[in-house]
Design a protein around this motif. Structure first.
Motif, PDB file in Angstrom:
ATOM      1  N   PRO A  76       0.827  -1.210   0.000  1.00 56.18           N
ATOM      2  CA  PRO A  76       0.000   0.000   0.000  1.00 56.18           C
ATOM      3  C   PRO A  76       0.859   1.257   0.000  1.00 56.18           C
ATOM      4  CG  PRO A  76      -0.099  -1.096   2.136  1.00 56.18           C
ATOM      5  CD  PRO A  76       0.690  -1.979   1.225  1.00 56.18           C
ATOM      6  N   GLN A  77       0.340   2.292  -0.617  1.00 53.37           N
ATOM      7  CA  GLN A  77       1.056   3.562  -0.707  1.00 53.37           C
ATOM      8  C   GLN A  77       0.766   4.479   0.473  1.00 53.37           C
ATOM      9  OE1 GLN A  77       3.370   4.125  -3.104  1.00 53.37           O
ATOM     10  NE2 GLN A  77       2.936   2.004  -3.624  1.00 53.37           N
ATOM     11  N   GLY A  78      -0.296   4.194   1.216  1.00 51.83           N
ATOM     12  CA  GLY A  78      -0.656   5.025   2.363  1.00 51.83           C
ATOM     13  C   GLY A  78      -0.807   4.167   3.604  1.00 51.83           C
ATOM     14  N   PRO A  79      -1.013   4.805   4.746  1.00 48.18           N
ATOM     15  CA  PRO A  79      -1.167   4.043   5.988  1.00 48.18           C
ATOM     16  C   PRO A  79      -2.492   3.299   6.040  1.00 48.18           C
ATOM     17  CG  PRO A  79      -1.538   6.358   6.401  1.00 48.18           C
ATOM     18  CD  PRO A  79      -1.075   6.239   4.973  1.00 48.18           C
ATOM     19  N   LYS A  80      -2.499   2.140   6.677  1.00 49.89           N
ATOM     20  CA  LYS A  80      -3.722   1.377   6.851  1.00 49.89           C
ATOM     21  C   LYS A  80      -4.559   1.977   7.967  1.00 49.89           C
ATOM     22  CE  LYS A  80      -5.429  -3.157   8.122  1.00 49.89           C
ATOM     23  NZ  LYS A  80      -5.096  -4.516   8.464  1.00 49.89           N
ATOM     24  N   GLN A  81      -3.897   2.381   9.019  1.00 45.66           N
ATOM     25  CA  GLN A  81      -4.584   2.913  10.189  1.00 45.66           C
ATOM     26  C   GLN A  81      -3.697   3.986  10.811  1.00 45.66           C
ATOM     27  OE1 GLN A  81      -7.550   1.717  11.389  1.00 45.66           O
ATOM     28  NE2 GLN A  81      -7.647   3.039  13.160  1.00 45.66           N
ATOM     29  N   THR A  82      -4.310   5.048  11.299  1.00 41.59           N
ATOM     30  CA  THR A  82      -3.588   6.077  12.019  1.00 41.59           C
ATOM     31  C   THR A  82      -4.079   6.058  13.456  1.00 41.59           C
ATOM     32  OG1 THR A  82      -3.441   7.428  10.027  1.00 41.59           O
ATOM     33  CG2 THR A  82      -3.021   8.525  12.116  1.00 41.59           C
ATOM     34  N   LEU A  83      -3.167   5.791  14.374  1.00 44.19           N
ATOM     35  CA  LEU A  83      -3.519   5.720  15.783  1.00 44.19           C
ATOM     36  C   LEU A  83      -3.142   7.024  16.468  1.00 44.19           C
ATOM     37  CD1 LEU A  83      -2.199   2.129  16.599  1.00 44.19           C
ATOM     38  CD2 LEU A  83      -4.545   2.814  16.097  1.00 44.19           C
ATOM     39  N   SER A 101       3.246 -11.631  17.914  1.00 43.81           N
ATOM     40  CA  SER A 101       3.120 -12.656  16.878  1.00 43.81           C
ATOM     41  C   SER A 101       1.668 -12.914  16.493  1.00 43.81           C
ATOM     42  CB  SER A 101       3.773 -13.962  17.339  1.00 43.81           C
ATOM     43  OG  SER A 101       3.105 -14.458  18.481  1.00 43.81           O
ATOM     44  N   GLU A 102       0.726 -12.482  17.298  1.00 47.48           N
ATOM     45  CA  GLU A 102      -0.699 -12.645  16.996  1.00 47.48           C
ATOM     46  C   GLU A 102      -1.279 -11.389  16.346  1.00 47.48           C
ATOM     47  OE1 GLU A 102      -2.534 -15.489  17.591  1.00 47.48           O
ATOM     48  OE2 GLU A 102      -0.631 -16.425  18.110  1.00 47.48           O
ATOM     49  N   ASP A 103      -0.440 -10.538  15.758  1.00 45.45           N
ATOM     50  CA  ASP A 103      -0.833  -9.283  15.106  1.00 45.45           C
ATOM     51  C   ASP A 103      -1.554  -8.338  16.053  1.00 45.45           C
ATOM     52  OD1 ASP A 103       0.382  -9.763  12.718  1.00 45.45           O
ATOM     53  OD2 ASP A 103      -1.388 -10.601  11.754  1.00 45.45           O
ATOM     54  N   VAL A 104      -0.998  -8.198  17.240  1.00 47.02           N
ATOM     55  CA  VAL A 104      -1.518  -7.243  18.215  1.00 47.02           C
ATOM     56  C   VAL A 104      -0.385  -6.289  18.572  1.00 47.02           C
ATOM     57  CG1 VAL A 104      -2.525  -6.944  20.509  1.00 47.02           C
ATOM     58  CG2 VAL A 104      -3.172  -8.906  19.117  1.00 47.02           C
ATOM     59  N   TRP A 116      -3.830  -2.874  20.351  1.00 40.45           N
ATOM     60  CA  TRP A 116      -4.551  -2.674  19.100  1.00 40.45           C
ATOM     61  C   TRP A 116      -4.465  -3.959  18.301  1.00 40.45           C
ATOM     62  CZ3 TRP A 116      -2.761  -2.199  13.862  1.00 40.45           C
ATOM     63  CH2 TRP A 116      -3.767  -1.860  12.972  1.00 40.45           C
ATOM     64  N   ASN A 117      -5.629  -4.547  18.023  1.00 40.90           N
ATOM     65  CA  ASN A 117      -5.702  -5.801  17.281  1.00 40.90           C
ATOM     66  C   ASN A 117      -5.844  -5.474  15.800  1.00 40.90           C
ATOM     67  OD1 ASN A 117      -6.292  -8.293  16.175  1.00 40.90           O
ATOM     68  ND2 ASN A 117      -7.538  -8.926  17.909  1.00 40.90           N
ATOM     69  N   ASP A 118      -4.925  -5.975  14.993  1.00 44.75           N
ATOM     70  CA  ASP A 118      -4.945  -5.683  13.566  1.00 44.75           C
ATOM     71  C   ASP A 118      -6.072  -6.412  12.845  1.00 44.75           C
ATOM     72  OD1 ASP A 118      -4.017  -4.618  11.102  1.00 44.75           O
ATOM     73  OD2 ASP A 118      -3.001  -6.507  10.687  1.00 44.75           O
ATOM     74  N   ALA A 119      -6.457  -7.588  13.327  1.00 43.67           N
ATOM     75  CA  ALA A 119      -7.481  -8.383  12.634  1.00 43.67           C
ATOM     76  C   ALA A 119      -8.832  -7.696  12.654  1.00 43.67           C
ATOM     77  CB  ALA A 119      -7.583  -9.766  13.268  1.00 43.67           C
ATOM     78  N   ASN A 120      -9.259  -7.202  13.815  1.00 42.87           N
ATOM     79  CA  ASN A 120     -10.572  -6.556  13.883  1.00 42.87           C
ATOM     80  C   ASN A 120     -10.475  -5.065  14.177  1.00 42.87           C
ATOM     81  OD1 ASN A 120      -9.833  -6.595  16.553  1.00 42.87           O
ATOM     82  ND2 ASN A 120     -11.367  -8.085  17.182  1.00 42.87           N
ATOM     83  N   GLU A 121      -9.262  -4.518  14.210  1.00 39.31           N
ATOM     84  CA  GLU A 121      -8.983  -3.107  14.419  1.00 39.31           C
ATOM     85  C   GLU A 121      -9.633  -2.569  15.692  1.00 39.31           C
ATOM     86  OE1 GLU A 121      -9.787  -0.900  10.868  1.00 39.31           O
ATOM     87  OE2 GLU A 121      -8.283  -1.991   9.719  1.00 39.31           O
ATOM     88  N   SER A 122      -9.598  -3.386  16.747  1.00 38.00           N
ATOM     89  CA  SER A 122     -10.156  -2.958  18.026  1.00 38.00           C
ATOM     90  C   SER A 122      -9.034  -2.529  18.956  1.00 38.00           C
ATOM     91  CB  SER A 122     -10.957  -4.090  18.659  1.00 38.00           C
ATOM     92  OG  SER A 122     -10.095  -5.157  18.994  1.00 38.00           O
TER      93      SER A 122
END
Length: 172
Positions: A76-83, A101-104, A116-122
């Motif tokens: 991707p050329q831009g950010p997926k999420q801005t925190l 390792s669990e994408d958190v 911050w959980n990457d799978a459900n963005e919570s």
């Protein structure tokens, strides 16, 4: 530069007194034939190149099988999420972010740790340290992705079980 031949032919301490077994002699002959390809030297300066050793070690491939093209991945050329991280301590000596390792993603913000959980963005709050003016200065995931260690500048280390959302061990 006849290192390979010397290494193959110089007997070791236990071989100098005893004769080589037939299997060891056969192994040395096979090794010399494969590695040196009938040459007496490792480096030979000649006009035509020899068969590369790599082709001898690789298994033969059938000519009728076409290689599978690699799937191109999308970058991707831009950010997926801005925190938004308002109370992050801006010091490059500290480790206030760690990706598990669990994408958190674990983030230490002053006296609190957020996940911050990457799978459900919570975003969930793991802990807020109360009764202490010492901020959390380090977070680190265990390789299993279930345990998170936090450290404070007063040398207090707390190990959390993230699945149960509670501390497991406190080291002061």
């Amino acid at each position: 530069m006849e290192i390979a031949e010397a290494l193959l032919n110089i007997p070791t301490k236990d071989e100098s007194t005893a004769e080589l077994s037939p299997s060891r002699a056969a192994y040395r002959k096979l090794l010399a034939d494969t590695m040196l390809q009938g040459r007496t030297r490792v480096l030979c300066f000649s006009n035509r190149p020899r068969t590369p050793l790599r082709s001898l070690l690789e298994p033969p491939t059938p000519t009728n099988i076409q290689p599978v093209a690699k799937k191109r991945r999308h970058i991707p050329q831009g950010p997926k999420q801005t925190l938004d991280v308002p109370n992050i301590i801006a010091d490059d000596q500290l480790n206030v972010l760690d990706w598990g390792s669990e994408d958190v993603l674990a983030i230490a913000l002053d006296d609190a740790v957020y996940l911050w959980n990457d799978a459900n963005e919570s975003i969930t709050e793991l802990v807020t340290v109360t009764g202490s003016s010492v901020p959390i200065t380090s977070v680190g995931w265990a390789p299993d992705g279930r345990h998170l260690a936090t450290g404070q500048s007063d040398a207090t280390v707390v190990l959390y079980d993230v699945t149960a959302m509670k501390p497991v061990r406190v080291i002061t």
